[in-house]
Design a protein around this motif. Structure first.
Motif, mmCIF file in Angstrom:
data_model
loop_
_atom_site.group_PDB
_atom_site.id
_atom_site.type_symbol
_atom_site.label_atom_id
_atom_site.label_comp_id
_atom_site.label_asym_id
_atom_site.label_seq_id
_atom_site.Cartn_x
_atom_site.Cartn_y
_atom_site.Cartn_z
ATOM 1 N N PRO A 170 0.840 -1.205 0.000
ATOM 2 C CA PRO A 170 0.000 0.000 0.000
ATOM 3 C C PRO A 170 0.878 1.259 0.000
ATOM 4 O O PRO A 170 2.029 1.244 0.425
ATOM 5 C CB PRO A 170 -0.799 -0.111 1.302
ATOM 6 N N ALA A 171 0.305 2.359 -0.450
ATOM 7 C CA ALA A 171 1.040 3.630 -0.558
ATOM 8 C C ALA A 171 1.572 4.088 0.793
ATOM 9 O O ALA A 171 2.668 4.662 0.882
ATOM 10 C CB ALA A 171 0.141 4.698 -1.170
ATOM 11 N N ARG B 48 8.450 3.709 4.489
ATOM 12 C CA ARG B 48 9.799 3.220 4.189
ATOM 13 C C ARG B 48 10.691 4.366 3.702
ATOM 14 O O ARG B 48 11.871 4.453 4.083
ATOM 15 C CB ARG B 48 9.738 2.125 3.126
ATOM 16 N N GLU B 49 10.151 5.226 2.886
ATOM 17 C CA GLU B 49 10.932 6.373 2.403
ATOM 18 C C GLU B 49 11.318 7.287 3.564
ATOM 19 O O GLU B 49 12.453 7.774 3.631
ATOM 20 C CB GLU B 49 10.137 7.152 1.355
ATOM 21 N N ILE B 50 10.399 7.520 4.480
ATOM 22 C CA ILE B 50 10.691 8.360 5.656
ATOM 23 C C ILE B 50 11.777 7.706 6.494
ATOM 24 O O ILE B 50 12.722 8.365 6.947
ATOM 25 C CB ILE B 50 9.404 8.621 6.477
ATOM 26 N N ARG B 51 11.661 6.391 6.706
ATOM 27 C CA ARG B 51 12.674 5.678 7.486
ATOM 28 C C ARG B 51 14.044 5.805 6.852
ATOM 29 O O ARG B 51 15.039 6.091 7.535
ATOM 30 C CB ARG B 51 12.277 4.198 7.593
ATOM 31 N N ASP B 52 14.115 5.595 5.549
ATOM 32 C CA ASP B 52 15.396 5.668 4.854
ATOM 33 C C ASP B 52 15.981 7.089 4.913
ATOM 34 O O ASP B 52 17.194 7.262 5.085
ATOM 35 C CB ASP B 52 15.238 5.226 3.392
#
Length: 158
Positions: A132-133, A139-143
């Motif tokens: 899901p979006a 995941r992008e925030i975590r990275d």
């Protein structure tokens, strides 16, 4: 040569064939008993006799020295009298048909199990659903947070 022979015997196909022959021999014995002890007495009773395999026609004279039963197929055959043993032939044909039908049922059952396993495997190999979006965004925030320098430290050099 012994090493090559050992390699040949250790192959799966040879071992499978050996197992098949042994089981086939035992299975043929069971089928023969089914035919001789269960089916043929019923067929014999329908056709007027209990021992269908003893139906025969004499094709030649009985030797003058013969002292056995003139109606016994086995004794006449042992004495060398030429006989047309159609009852024995019918028994063997019925035995073959029973064996062939049972092998057909076994192969059909195995093919169904294999097909079901292949369908199950194909269904299990299906590509997983897209994330899901929200999960992608998290995941992008975590990275991004991993790459940010912590206060009071120097940024990583590139």
């Amino acid at each position: 040569m012994l090493k090559d022979f050992r390699t040949f015997i250790a192959r799966g196909n040879v071992l499978d064939l050996a197992v098949g022959v042994i089981i086939g021999g035992a299975f043929a014995t069971i089928t023969k008993s089914l035919t001789d002890d269960i089916i043929m007495p019923v067929v014999g009773a329908i056709f007027g006799g209990f021992d269908f395999s003893s139906y025969f026609v004499k094709l030649g004279p009985v030797p003058a020295t013969y002292a056995g039963n003139p109606d016994s197929y086995a004794q006449l055959k042992a004495a060398g009298v030429p006989l047309f043993g159609y009852g024995e032939f019918v028994t063997v044909v019925i035995n073959f048909l029973i064996l062939a039908f049972i092998v057909f049922l076994l192969v059909r059952a195995v093919n169904r199990v294999i097909a079901a396993a292949e369908r199950e495997k194909a269904a299990g190999v299906a590509e997983p659903a897209a994330d899901p979006a929200e999960v992608v965004l998290l995941r992008e925030i975590r990275d991004e947070l991993k790459n940010r320098p912590v206060a009071g430290t120097t940024p990583p050099s590139i």
